[in-house]
Write an enzyme that holds these catalytic residues in place. Sequence first.
Site: not given
Length: 309
Positions: A146, A209, A245
């Site tokens: 991430d 995300k 996400k």
Amino acid sequence: MPLEIAMFEGHGVNRSATERRAASLGARRTVKKEYQAAWLINAIRCIDLTTLAGDDTAARVRRLCAKARQPLAAHITEGLGIADLGLTTGAVCVYPTMVGHAAKALQGSGIPVASVATGFPAGLMPLHLRLEEIRYAVAEGADEIDIVITREYVLTGNWAALYDEIAAMRSACGPAHLKAILATGDLQTLRNVYAASMVAMQAGADFIKTSTGKEGVNATLPVSLVMVRALRDYLDATGHRIGFKPAGGMKLAKDALSWQILMREEMGRDWLMPHLFRLGASSMLGDIERQLEHHVTGRYSSASRLALA
């Protein structure tokens, strides 16, 4: 793909219409009883069970991984009739220095290890150090990375620099999946959110995300709607499926339902699967477990009665 500014340049976003659409999701679409239980079970499959605290230890990570392997108490699993389902969370997300502990604890489980990197959460380290942090996490056993973007590039419209940065991070990930954290609470406008989403996907992100969880404003349904529309536009233009996400500030079972309804209505059933949808959360699983226990027993228990995540 190469940077294609025409895919997002001049793309307007109507904020009031976006907020109305987001507000309608929970109001018009509800699930109850056994259907709600099924949606909550699916949410568990999509959770990136996370600990990103300054006082993380190997023991805390091992406890988190044990919870990821068995997210529900045995009596709840048996009461739901899903003992043979092999239910686990979607991944476990930790800092790079904790990846080795997580990889060891999850060995043989099939649960991916995710690691934040690139100077999380601000992302303001020199680029070569951020790339080295990615390589370190992958070498330690991370299956997913991430990353955080440089928000300045979005705020100043420097799309080429943003593209080059994410493309370099994509290359450093090697076989690991890359989730691009846009830190939408810092991006000021929904138009910036749409543009940053497009650039991240063009540069090779496997997921986009919403947040680090450390901003003043984290995942919200209006911002998520804009990002999901970008996913849909990118799919229509290229044929490539990119995951989504939301993360940060998501604590309740009803949050898990709201974001799944968003994905079901905007993207279809395929985006309710862990390879295309994740929920970044640390405490949400606890409330989901309480709701499922209520479904089985008709009673709410104290949160302290269930195993910690």
